[in-house]
Design a protein around this motif. Structure first.
Motif, PDB file in Angstrom:
ATOM      1  N   THR A  86       0.824  -1.211   0.000  1.00 41.75           N
ATOM      2  CA  THR A  86       0.000   0.000   0.000  1.00 41.75           C
ATOM      3  C   THR A  86       0.857   1.259   0.000  1.00 41.75           C
ATOM      4  N   VAL A  87       1.881   1.279   0.830  1.00 42.48           N
ATOM      5  CA  VAL A  87       2.750   2.454   0.885  1.00 42.48           C
ATOM      6  C   VAL A  87       3.442   2.668  -0.457  1.00 42.48           C
ATOM      7  N   ARG A  88       3.922   1.593  -1.060  1.00 41.23           N
ATOM      8  CA  ARG A  88       4.617   1.717  -2.339  1.00 41.23           C
ATOM      9  C   ARG A  88       3.679   2.179  -3.458  1.00 41.23           C
ATOM     10  N   VAL A  89       2.488   1.595  -3.520  1.00 43.35           N
ATOM     11  CA  VAL A  89       1.542   1.972  -4.576  1.00 43.35           C
ATOM     12  C   VAL A  89       1.083   3.416  -4.390  1.00 43.35           C
ATOM     13  N   LEU A  90       0.782   3.821  -3.156  1.00 44.96           N
ATOM     14  CA  LEU A  90       0.353   5.198  -2.935  1.00 44.96           C
ATOM     15  C   LEU A  90       1.481   6.194  -3.196  1.00 44.96           C
ATOM     16  N   ALA A  91       2.711   5.825  -2.873  1.00 43.13           N
ATOM     17  CA  ALA A  91       3.843   6.708  -3.181  1.00 43.13           C
ATOM     18  C   ALA A  91       3.998   6.845  -4.690  1.00 43.13           C
ATOM     19  N   TRP A  92       3.856   5.744  -5.416  1.00 47.76           N
ATOM     20  CA  TRP A  92       3.936   5.783  -6.873  1.00 47.76           C
ATOM     21  C   TRP A  92       2.779   6.592  -7.460  1.00 47.76           C
ATOM     22  N   ALA A  93       1.578   6.394  -6.910  1.00 43.96           N
ATOM     23  CA  ALA A  93       0.398   7.070  -7.441  1.00 43.96           C
ATOM     24  C   ALA A  93       0.435   8.574  -7.179  1.00 43.96           C
ATOM     25  N   SER A  94       1.055   8.994  -6.080  1.00 43.18           N
ATOM     26  CA  SER A  94       1.087  10.423  -5.776  1.00 43.18           C
ATOM     27  C   SER A  94       2.286  11.131  -6.406  1.00 43.18           C
ATOM     28  N   ARG A  95       3.183  10.372  -7.027  1.00 43.20           N
ATOM     29  CA  ARG A  95       4.363  10.982  -7.637  1.00 43.20           C
ATOM     30  C   ARG A  95       3.997  11.876  -8.810  1.00 43.20           C
ATOM     31  N   GLU A  96       3.097  11.394  -9.656  1.00 41.69           N
ATOM     32  CA  GLU A  96       2.655  12.171 -10.817  1.00 41.69           C
ATOM     33  C   GLU A  96       1.126  12.160 -10.849  1.00 41.69           C
ATOM     34  N   PRO A  97       0.503  13.291 -11.113  1.00 40.12           N
ATOM     35  CA  PRO A  97      -0.963  13.343 -11.111  1.00 40.12           C
ATOM     36  C   PRO A  97      -1.586  12.918 -12.444  1.00 40.12           C
ATOM     37  N   THR A  98      -1.066  11.881 -13.074  1.00 37.93           N
ATOM     38  CA  THR A  98      -1.646  11.411 -14.333  1.00 37.93           C
ATOM     39  C   THR A  98      -2.787  10.450 -14.039  1.00 37.93           C
ATOM     40  N   TRP A  99      -3.617  10.192 -15.045  1.00 40.32           N
ATOM     41  CA  TRP A  99      -4.794   9.354 -14.803  1.00 40.32           C
ATOM     42  C   TRP A  99      -4.432   7.907 -14.474  1.00 40.32           C
ATOM     43  N   PRO A 100      -3.391   7.271 -15.013  1.00 34.25           N
ATOM     44  CA  PRO A 100      -3.085   5.901 -14.567  1.00 34.25           C
ATOM     45  C   PRO A 100      -2.671   5.847 -13.087  1.00 34.25           C
ATOM     46  N   HIS A 101      -1.995   6.871 -12.624  1.00 33.79           N
ATOM     47  CA  HIS A 101      -1.579   6.901 -11.224  1.00 33.79           C
ATOM     48  C   HIS A 101      -2.783   7.089 -10.314  1.00 33.79           C
ATOM     49  N   ARG A 102      -3.708   7.979 -10.711  1.00 30.77           N
ATOM     50  CA  ARG A 102      -4.922   8.176  -9.907  1.00 30.77           C
ATOM     51  C   ARG A 102      -5.782   6.920  -9.893  1.00 30.77           C
ATOM     52  N   ILE A 103      -5.882   6.241 -11.039  1.00 31.32           N
ATOM     53  CA  ILE A 103      -6.679   5.011 -11.103  1.00 31.32           C
ATOM     54  C   ILE A 103      -6.067   3.938 -10.215  1.00 31.32           C
ATOM     55  N   ALA A 104      -4.736   3.829 -10.211  1.00 29.23           N
ATOM     56  CA  ALA A 104      -4.077   2.828  -9.359  1.00 29.23           C
ATOM     57  C   ALA A 104      -4.361   3.105  -7.887  1.00 29.23           C
ATOM     58  N   GLY A 105      -4.306   4.365  -7.476  1.00 29.95           N
ATOM     59  CA  GLY A 105      -4.616   4.708  -6.092  1.00 29.95           C
ATOM     60  C   GLY A 105      -6.056   4.410  -5.731  1.00 29.95           C
ATOM     61  N   ARG A 106      -6.959   4.728  -6.632  1.00 30.70           N
ATOM     62  CA  ARG A 106      -8.382   4.462  -6.364  1.00 30.70           C
ATOM     63  C   ARG A 106      -8.689   2.965  -6.369  1.00 30.70           C
ATOM     64  N   LEU A 107      -8.032   2.211  -7.228  1.00 24.04           N
ATOM     65  CA  LEU A 107      -8.218   0.752  -7.229  1.00 24.04           C
ATOM     66  C   LEU A 107      -7.710   0.138  -5.923  1.00 24.04           C
ATOM     67  N   LEU A 108      -6.631   0.680  -5.410  1.00 22.63           N
ATOM     68  CA  LEU A 108      -6.111   0.192  -4.138  1.00 22.63           C
ATOM     69  C   LEU A 108      -7.104   0.466  -3.006  1.00 22.63           C
ATOM     70  N   VAL A 109      -7.678   1.648  -2.981  1.00 22.03           N
ATOM     71  CA  VAL A 109      -8.677   1.974  -1.964  1.00 22.03           C
ATOM     72  C   VAL A 109      -9.909   1.088  -2.123  1.00 22.03           C
ATOM     73  N   LEU A 110     -10.332   0.842  -3.353  1.00 18.17           N
ATOM     74  CA  LEU A 110     -11.473  -0.039  -3.604  1.00 18.17           C
ATOM     75  C   LEU A 110     -11.175  -1.465  -3.144  1.00 18.17           C
ATOM     76  N   ALA A 111      -9.980  -1.962  -3.459  1.00 18.60           N
ATOM     77  CA  ALA A 111      -9.602  -3.320  -3.039  1.00 18.60           C
ATOM     78  C   ALA A 111      -9.566  -3.425  -1.522  1.00 18.60           C
ATOM     79  N   ALA A 112      -9.071  -2.396  -0.841  1.00 18.89           N
ATOM     80  CA  ALA A 112      -9.042  -2.401   0.623  1.00 18.89           C
ATOM     81  C   ALA A 112     -10.460  -2.393   1.196  1.00 18.89           C
ATOM     82  N   GLY A 113     -11.342  -1.618   0.596  1.00 17.36           N
ATOM     83  CA  GLY A 113     -12.733  -1.592   1.055  1.00 17.36           C
ATOM     84  C   GLY A 113     -13.427  -2.926   0.878  1.00 17.36           C
ATOM     85  N   ILE A 114     -13.218  -3.550  -0.270  1.00 15.53           N
ATOM     86  CA  ILE A 114     -13.809  -4.871  -0.519  1.00 15.53           C
ATOM     87  C   ILE A 114     -13.223  -5.896   0.435  1.00 15.53           C
TER      88      ILE A 114
END
Length: 162
Positions: free
Chosen positions: A48-76
């Motif tokens: 989680t720390v690695r994916v969120l660090a990667w996702a927050s590095r650049e505000p591009t749409w693949p990075h935002r989608i990866a962060g949101r998918l991680l939050v969705l997976a954690a919720g599920i």
């Protein structure tokens, strides 16, 4: 860290189920669950720390989608074991309390996005903690204190040992 712990909930539930069904020596199963569970939770937090660090590095749409998918997976991962426990035949009221805590934690997390709430939480955090501790001390008197001392003296903390 909380997101990583939530992500590890479903694997921990599966691990616990497999160990309960396959282990006939309960203390050995408990020790195995403790060590494997620690590894699973630490691994999920690290991912989680690695994916969120990667996702927050650049505000591009693949990075935002990866962060949101991680939050969705954690919720599920958090909701599936809770839903399974609620629908179980031997339903326990502690499961409903766990659901309440999860919902309140999600609402509190979302409320911290509001600047006014964040500043109030910074100022009132220590006071809220002191009030909570004092409420616990007052609630732990009389019959409650006797019950805690009898059944679970460790839960009484230093006050129970005095």
């Amino acid at each position: 860290m909380l997101l990583g712990a939530a992500l590890g909930t479903l694997p921990l539930a599966v691990l616990g189920q497999v160990l309960k069904l396959q282990t006939h020596h309960r203390p050995l199963g408990a020790a195995t669950f403790a060590f494997l569970g620690l590894g699973v939770v630490l691994g999920c937090i690290l991912v989680t720390v690695r994916v969120l660090a990667w996702a927050s590095r650049e505000p591009t749409w693949p990075h935002r989608i990866a962060g949101r998918l991680l939050v969705l997976a954690a919720g599920i991962s958090l909701c599936l074991p809770l839903l399974r426990a609620i629908s179980a035949e031997g339903y326990n009221h502690g499961v409903l309390d766990a659901c309440r805590v999860a919902i309140l934690a999600a609402l509190a997390f979302r409320a911290l996005d509001i600047a006014r709430v964040r500043s109030l939480a910074r100022r009132a955090g220590v006071l809220a903690w002191v009030v909570l501790v004092l409420a616990g001390l007052f609630a732990g008197r009389g019959a409650m204190r006797a019950a805690v001392r009898e059944r679970a003296p460790v839960l009484g903390g230093p006050v129970a040992w005095l």
